[in-house]
Motif scaffolding. Structure first.
Motif, PDB file in Angstrom:
ATOM      1  N   UNK A   6       0.797  -1.233   0.000  1.00 24.97           N
ATOM      2  CA  UNK A   6       0.000   0.000   0.000  1.00 24.97           C
ATOM      3  C   UNK A   6       0.829   1.282   0.000  1.00 24.97           C
ATOM      4  N   UNK A   7       2.113   1.218   0.333  1.00 27.10           N
ATOM      5  CA  UNK A   7       2.916   2.429   0.536  1.00 27.10           C
ATOM      6  C   UNK A   7       3.780   2.714  -0.683  1.00 27.10           C
ATOM      7  N   UNK A   8       3.581   3.908  -1.274  1.00 28.83           N
ATOM      8  CA  UNK A   8       4.374   4.364  -2.420  1.00 28.83           C
ATOM      9  C   UNK A   8       4.789   5.808  -2.144  1.00 28.83           C
ATOM     10  N   UNK A   9       6.103   6.075  -2.176  1.00 32.82           N
ATOM     11  CA  UNK A   9       6.627   7.395  -1.814  1.00 32.82           C
ATOM     12  C   UNK A   9       7.553   7.889  -2.916  1.00 32.82           C
ATOM     13  N   UNK A  10       7.408   9.170  -3.287  1.00 37.61           N
ATOM     14  CA  UNK A  10       8.212   9.765  -4.353  1.00 37.61           C
ATOM     15  C   UNK A  10       8.741  11.118  -3.880  1.00 37.61           C
ATOM     16  N   UNK A  11       9.998  11.416  -4.206  1.00 36.72           N
ATOM     17  CA  UNK A  11      10.560  12.692  -3.768  1.00 36.72           C
ATOM     18  C   UNK A  11      11.767  13.056  -4.620  1.00 36.72           C
ATOM     19  N   UNK A  12      11.896  14.340  -4.932  1.00 31.93           N
ATOM     20  CA  UNK A  12      13.088  14.814  -5.612  1.00 31.93           C
ATOM     21  C   UNK A  12      14.273  14.790  -4.669  1.00 31.93           C
ATOM     22  N   UNK A  63       9.512  10.287 -14.159  1.00 32.12           N
ATOM     23  CA  UNK A  63      10.909  10.577 -14.517  1.00 32.12           C
ATOM     24  C   UNK A  63      11.061  11.260 -15.868  1.00 32.12           C
ATOM     25  N   UNK A  64       9.962  11.386 -16.615  1.00 35.55           N
ATOM     26  CA  UNK A  64      10.033  11.928 -17.966  1.00 35.55           C
ATOM     27  C   UNK A  64       9.734  13.416 -18.043  1.00 35.55           C
ATOM     28  N   UNK A  65       9.005  13.935 -17.045  1.00 34.61           N
ATOM     29  CA  UNK A  65       8.546  15.322 -17.105  1.00 34.61           C
ATOM     30  C   UNK A  65       9.166  16.152 -15.990  1.00 34.61           C
ATOM     31  N   UNK A  66       9.365  17.450 -16.229  1.00 30.96           N
ATOM     32  CA  UNK A  66       9.844  18.337 -15.158  1.00 30.96           C
ATOM     33  C   UNK A  66       8.746  18.569 -14.125  1.00 30.96           C
TER      34      UNK A  66
END
Length: 574
Positions: free
Chosen positions: A486-492, A536-539
């Protein structure tokens, strides 16, 4: 000439009186009886700018181009009664008016009104009630303000400038419903009991294509968490306005960003109505409150039981109104920044009520990295420990690492705007949500707002109640089976506010989980700043406008792999 002792005493008293009159203040602020015949409570702000690019009230920020703000708490201030701003009034970024260089300035005053709340805890507090704007002090309807006036200021002179609040910010009109977007408001019994007055939750509901044509369908629901939404954002049935004057986004260094936003919103409408796009309901919650533009969607000693109110009152209410499936396997969470923390927190604290979260650039999810502060080990939030020098901790950077403000800058701005966590700004709301209540009824500070000295007893309270990594590690044997997948995390990895630091600490725990393994995802954008959400494809400038189109297909995949036997997988798949 000889003087008697009595004569000398009179002269000295007269000189003291005259001196005191001259020192009453550099600015005298009052409001007109035509705006209010009743005494008012609030934060009286004096705002000073050296330019006319905008009103001074719109030019106070964390960046290097900020203008000046000074604040005083006022209680039962009567119309016509003057409040004086002297050199002792705390301000930002120049702490004292005595430090303002001589020159020409534009000054404006504003009264951010407070109302009295008699809490269920027995405390009485004075706070600003949201007026439909999302808790924004310089735009809140009902606040009083003055017309900016030009002055010549010299700190060496004792001249007093007189300012009258002569205007009131007007009410905001409610948004209208459309075929796809509905606006819902409900009174919360839980919040009403806590605050001692009627309190409401709202939501902007995006209905799927074919909703009216398929009355038999029941739908999964997606909760898109984030800052206060006036109406559903990023959805536009019409093409971009051909007469729209292109603007420039300084944040993204992009020309015509307003047109790009309109185009992306129209693209989403087109995608949403395509024959093969998943049919779901998406909601954005309105949970603005007296401390901030949203509640962080958890139960709090200072804000009340917003977590329970949202999960057990609002969401079932919406599901009943709009034919939601109404079961945990068919509810999902996503959002960025504040919304990213909320999505993860709601999933962790209500593990059975939701079937997945997609948390982008979340606010600190491990308080060992409360941006750049370890609240458990550090003793001061503003400066690194050193015997011989003061090295300030950074607060905001760009992708190259250039720092534009420090933690001390950010917190001192908030302190000028409001005491007792009442600035309506970022650090104050974290404190209001995570802290226990003080004896005065307001949030207990995690650190001294002026000096940065950390209170370890408050830090310990934060750890046990809101440090999401700590809670997961502490309770994994119980939570793990409910959170698997259930856990998905994204960060620059160059997040402007250093939020990637906490994500990295969370990842260290998650990848080593056993019985079960978390089976989720943690991903980083190379060189990406705040709001990177997994594309990962877009700014950032583009991906931040595509939360719904990015996550809804992922949610469909999750439903296919996790829905229980006998679940409704067909009525909404038309």
């Amino acid at each position: 000439m000889k003087y008697s002792l009595t004569h000398l005493s009179v002269c000295i008293a007269l000189l003291f009186f005259l001196s005191s009159c001259g020192d009453e203040g550099r600015f005298a602020v009052s409001f007109s009886e035509s705006l209010s015949e009743e005494p008012l409570d609030g934060r009286l702000l004096l705002l000073i700018s050296d330019n006319t690019e905008d009103e001074p009230r719109f030019q106070v920020n964390d960046g290097p181009n900020t203008q000046l703000a000074y604040g005083i708490d006022v209680n039962e201030l009567k119309p016509g009664k003057e409040t004086y701003f002297s050199d002792t009034v705390f301000g930002y970024p120049l702490e004292s008016m005595a430090n303002i260089p001589a020159g020409e300035y534009y000054v404006q005053a504003l009264l951010h009104k407070y109302e009295t709340f008699n809490l269920a805890s027995g405390h009485t507090v004075k706070l600003p009630m949201d007026q439909g704007e999302g808790q924004v002090w310089n735009r809140s309807p009902g606040n009083l303000y003055s017309t900016p006036q030009k002055i010549t200021f010299d700190p060496e002179n004792d001249e007093t400038f007189y300012i009258t609040l002569d205007q009131e910010i007007p009410p905001i009109e409610k948004p209208e419903d459309t075929k796809y977007i509905k606006h819902v408001t409900m009174q919360s019994d839980l919040l009403t009991e806590f605050w001692g007055r009627p309190m409401y939750l709202g939501a902007n509901v995006l209905l799927p294509e074919g909703f009216d044509e398929h009355p038999e369908a029941k739908y999964p629901i997606c909760i898109f968490h984030g800052h206060f939404p006036y109406t559903f954002r990023g959805f536009r049935e019409d093409p971009p306005d051909p007469d729209l004057v292109p603007d420039y986004s300084e944040r993204f260094q992009m020309e015509g960003y307003n047109r790009i936003q309109q185009q992306e919103a129209h693209n989403f409408y087109q995608t949403w109505t395509e024959p093969d796009f998943p049919r779901m309901i998406i909601i954005e919650i309105q949970h603005q409150n007296p401390y901030y533009d949203d509640s962080y969607a958890v139960n709090s000693a200072n804000l009340g039981p917003y977590g329970d109110a949202i999960t057990h009152e609002l969401i079932p209410y919406i599901e009943e109104q709009f034919r939601g499936i109404g079961e945990g396997w068919a509810r999902f969470l996503y959002g960025g920044s504040t919304g990213g923390w909320e999505a993860l927190a709601a999933q962790v604290l209500y593990p059975e009520e939701y079937n997945g979260c997609f948390a982008a650039c979340p606010d600190p999810i491990d308080f060992r990295a409360y941006t750049v502060v370890d609240i458990y080990q550090d003793t001061n939030a503003y400066y690194l420990p050193s015997k011989y020098k003061k090295t300030p901790r950074p607060g905001k950077r760009d992708y190259l690492g250039h720092v534009s403000s420090t933690l001390e800058d950010m917190n001192h701005r908030e302190l000028a705007l409001g005491t007792n966590s009442r600035s309506g700004q970022q650090w104050d709301i974290w404190q209001a949500v995570y802290s226990p209540a003080s004896e005065n009824g307001y949030p207990k500070p995690i650190w001294n707002k002026k000096t940065g000295t950390i209170d370890p007893t408050v830090a310990a309270y934060w750890r046990e109640n809101y440090d999401l990594r700590h809670i997961l590690e502490r309770d994994w044997s119980k939570l793990g089976p409910e959170l698997q997948g259930k856990i998905h995390i994204y960060c620059g990895d160059m997040d402007n506010y250093y939020l990637n630091n906490a994500v990295m600490l969370m990842e260290e725990f998650l990848v080593n989980t056993e019985n079960p393994h978390y089976d989720g995802e943690v991903a980083y954008g190379d060189g990406a700043e705040h709001c990177w959400n997994g594309d990962p494809e877009q700014p950032n400038a583009i991906s931040r406008l595509r939360y719904n189109t990015m996550y809804v297909p992922k949610i469909l995949d999750r439903i296919k792999e996790s829905a229980p036997s006998g679940a409704d997988l067909t009525s909404w798949r038309y």
